[in-house]
Motif scaffolding. Sequence first.
Motif, short mmCIF file in Angstrom:
data_model
loop_
_atom_site.label_atom_id
_atom_site.label_comp_id
_atom_site.label_asym_id
_atom_site.label_seq_id
_atom_site.Cartn_x
_atom_site.Cartn_y
_atom_site.Cartn_z
N ALA A 278 0.84 -1.20 0.00
CA ALA A 278 0.00 0.00 0.00
C ALA A 278 0.87 1.24 0.00
CB ALA A 278 -0.92 0.00 1.20
N VAL A 279 0.56 2.17 -0.90
CA VAL A 279 1.23 3.46 -0.98
C VAL A 279 0.22 4.53 -0.61
CG1 VAL A 279 2.42 5.10 -2.48
CG2 VAL A 279 2.79 2.64 -2.78
N GLY A 280 0.61 5.47 0.23
CA GLY A 280 -0.32 6.48 0.72
C GLY A 280 -0.80 7.44 -0.36
N GLY A 281 -1.65 8.36 0.04
CA GLY A 281 -2.23 9.34 -0.88
C GLY A 281 -1.26 10.44 -1.25
N ASN A 282 -1.70 11.32 -2.13
CA ASN A 282 -0.92 12.47 -2.58
C ASN A 282 0.41 12.07 -3.21
OD1 ASN A 282 -2.91 14.31 -1.54
ND2 ASN A 282 -2.08 13.88 0.51
N CYS A 283 0.38 11.04 -4.04
CA CYS A 283 1.59 10.61 -4.74
C CYS A 283 1.88 11.59 -5.87
CB CYS A 283 1.39 9.20 -5.29
SG CYS A 283 2.82 8.56 -6.19
N THR B 80 -5.36 8.16 -2.68
CA THR B 80 -6.07 9.18 -3.47
C THR B 80 -5.14 10.32 -3.91
OG1 THR B 80 -6.68 10.37 -1.45
CG2 THR B 80 -8.22 8.70 -2.27
N ASN B 81 -5.65 11.11 -4.87
CA ASN B 81 -5.00 12.35 -5.32
C ASN B 81 -3.60 12.12 -5.89
OD1 ASN B 81 -7.27 13.84 -4.40
ND2 ASN B 81 -6.43 13.77 -2.32
N PHE B 82 -3.50 11.16 -6.79
CA PHE B 82 -2.25 10.89 -7.50
C PHE B 82 -2.07 11.99 -8.55
CE2 PHE B 82 0.77 9.20 -10.35
CZ PHE B 82 1.35 8.06 -9.83
N ASP B 83 -0.88 12.63 -8.58
CA ASP B 83 -0.58 13.68 -9.55
C ASP B 83 0.53 13.21 -10.49
OD1 ASP B 83 -2.43 15.46 -8.55
OD2 ASP B 83 -0.99 16.46 -7.22
N ALA B 84 0.19 13.11 -11.79
CA ALA B 84 1.18 12.79 -12.81
C ALA B 84 1.60 14.12 -13.45
CB ALA B 84 0.59 11.85 -13.84
N PHE B 85 2.73 14.66 -13.01
CA PHE B 85 3.15 15.97 -13.46
C PHE B 85 3.74 15.93 -14.88
CE2 PHE B 85 3.34 16.91 -8.78
CZ PHE B 85 2.33 17.86 -8.80
N ASN B 86 4.05 17.12 -15.40
CA ASN B 86 4.55 17.28 -16.77
C ASN B 86 5.69 16.31 -17.06
OD1 ASN B 86 3.11 19.54 -15.90
ND2 ASN B 86 4.03 20.84 -17.45
N GLY B 87 5.57 15.58 -18.19
CA GLY B 87 6.66 14.73 -18.64
C GLY B 87 6.75 13.38 -17.96
N SER C 191 -9.27 7.73 -5.79
CA SER C 191 -9.92 8.79 -6.57
C SER C 191 -9.04 10.03 -6.67
CB SER C 191 -11.26 9.15 -5.92
OG SER C 191 -11.04 9.65 -4.61
N GLY C 192 -9.42 10.93 -7.58
CA GLY C 192 -8.74 12.23 -7.69
C GLY C 192 -7.44 12.20 -8.46
N PHE C 193 -7.23 11.23 -9.36
CA PHE C 193 -6.03 11.17 -10.18
C PHE C 193 -6.02 12.37 -11.14
CE2 PHE C 193 -3.04 10.02 -13.34
CZ PHE C 193 -2.31 8.91 -12.93
N GLU C 194 -4.87 13.06 -11.26
CA GLU C 194 -4.74 14.17 -12.21
C GLU C 194 -3.55 13.94 -13.13
OE1 GLU C 194 -5.41 18.31 -11.43
OE2 GLU C 194 -6.11 17.86 -9.40
N ALA C 195 -3.83 14.00 -14.45
CA ALA C 195 -2.78 13.91 -15.46
C ALA C 195 -2.49 15.32 -15.95
CB ALA C 195 -3.21 13.01 -16.60
N PHE C 196 -1.29 15.83 -15.68
CA PHE C 196 -0.93 17.19 -16.01
C PHE C 196 -0.44 17.28 -17.47
CE2 PHE C 196 -1.35 17.55 -11.55
CZ PHE C 196 -1.48 18.90 -11.25
N PRO C 197 -0.26 18.51 -18.00
CA PRO C 197 0.20 18.67 -19.38
C PRO C 197 1.48 17.88 -19.66
CG PRO C 197 -0.49 20.79 -18.51
CD PRO C 197 -0.54 19.83 -17.36
N THR D 197 -7.82 -0.99 -11.28
CA THR D 197 -8.93 -0.08 -11.03
C THR D 197 -8.40 1.30 -10.68
OG1 THR D 197 -10.33 -1.88 -10.18
CG2 THR D 197 -10.94 0.36 -9.57
N VAL D 198 -8.93 2.31 -11.37
CA VAL D 198 -8.61 3.70 -11.06
C VAL D 198 -9.89 4.36 -10.58
CG1 VAL D 198 -7.73 5.88 -11.95
CG2 VAL D 198 -6.82 3.72 -12.84
N GLY D 199 -9.83 5.07 -9.45
CA GLY D 199 -11.02 5.59 -8.79
C GLY D 199 -11.72 6.71 -9.53
N ASN D 200 -12.75 7.23 -8.88
CA ASN D 200 -13.57 8.29 -9.45
C ASN D 200 -12.80 9.59 -9.62
OD1 ASN D 200 -15.69 6.47 -9.30
ND2 ASN D 200 -16.49 7.31 -7.38
N SER D 201 -13.37 10.48 -10.44
CA SER D 201 -12.89 11.87 -10.59
C SER D 201 -11.48 11.94 -11.15
CB SER D 201 -12.96 12.60 -9.25
OG SER D 201 -14.29 12.58 -8.74
N PHE D 202 -11.21 11.16 -12.20
CA PHE D 202 -9.95 11.26 -12.93
C PHE D 202 -10.02 12.52 -13.79
CE2 PHE D 202 -6.35 8.76 -14.79
CZ PHE D 202 -5.98 9.66 -15.76
N THR D 203 -8.95 13.34 -13.77
CA THR D 203 -8.90 14.56 -14.57
C THR D 203 -7.70 14.51 -15.51
OG1 THR D 203 -9.96 15.89 -12.85
CG2 THR D 203 -8.75 17.07 -14.55
#
Length: 361
Positions: A18-23, A40-47, A59-65, A75-81
């Motif tokens: 298990a890996v915690g949130g805000n990765c 939750t709240n995994f952030d895939a930053f630029n590049g 939930s709350g995965f964000e794929a940045f530019p 499985t990837v949770g709700n509210s993917f952006t």
Amino acid sequence: NGDFVTYSGSEVNIAGGAVGGNCNAHYGVEVNISDGTVGTNFDAFNGSTINVIGGNIGSGFEAFPLSLVNISGGTVGNSFTALAGSVVNIDGGFTGDGFNARERSQVNISRGFVGNDFAAAGIVNVSGGFIGNRLIAMDGGEVNITGGSIGFESQAMSGSTVNINGGLVGIEFEALSGSEVNVRDGELGQLFEAAAGSVVNIKGGNVGINFQALDGSEINISGGAIGAGFSAFTGSQVNVFGTEFFLDGMPITPAAFSSPSIIGDRDAVLSGRLADGSSFTLPLASTFVFGAGFVDPGATLSITRACTADFNVDGAITSQDILDFVTAAEAGEVDADIDGVSGADFFDVIAFLEAFDTGCN
């Protein structure tokens, strides 16, 4: 279980635990997830590049530019952006409700399951898999459907374009003011509603029963199969493009190629052959009865004799027709399949050039 941060140039493989949130995955980082749980709240930053093969991501995965996210399992949770400039490829697995493809993002779905309430303001290409109910094409969004299945109650909002070139689109699709829906192949479910200010071009495929063209909508029919109960309400405009027409079994011929002729008759049956060679029957009852064909006396109905050489149907045979044909052929559009055999190919180019040389008689 605290915050998990990866820095430029690193590679992280998560195969269990298990890996915690805000990765946070920073520039140049590659993260491979094959099992385990990520918070939750995994952030895939630029590049960054994220490969999801299995496991569970909150939930709350964000794929940045400029990020790349590949989902082939798990499985990837709700509210993917998916933010502007990101690319998301979904080739399997389960992605939850509330997916948000922002303006200038690109999402490619070939397999797997994506949940309800998908908002598409970027480019969304669906060639397979399943998207749940209420796919919403937002202002500036382009949704291209060549396969797979879309659930119920989808909408095309103002400024959006939806191209249906295959697959199955569920019932109660609504084209709102300022939207454009192009149907070239596939199955379009029953109870489609074209609202005021929408444009729907039906060039192929199968359109379900009880299609409704409301006041202020424009429907252009040149191919495919139209289900029973097609209804055009007062103020709507329905344009039919074909090679032959009959009114109550009697042949009628428009005055000139590519020039519309208004049909004011009601309580009759319009039939014939559409531009793609499909036969059609359109009841023109003047009184609405749900499930039966209806064209209100206040609706505008026109027929236009189609001519292969006038590819863009502007009433003139010019070099623009050649350019438009080449563009359609390169895109593999059904319109460019002139001979009706196995899609647009070299033989269609020959057929079109011969038709162009012959002109319209």
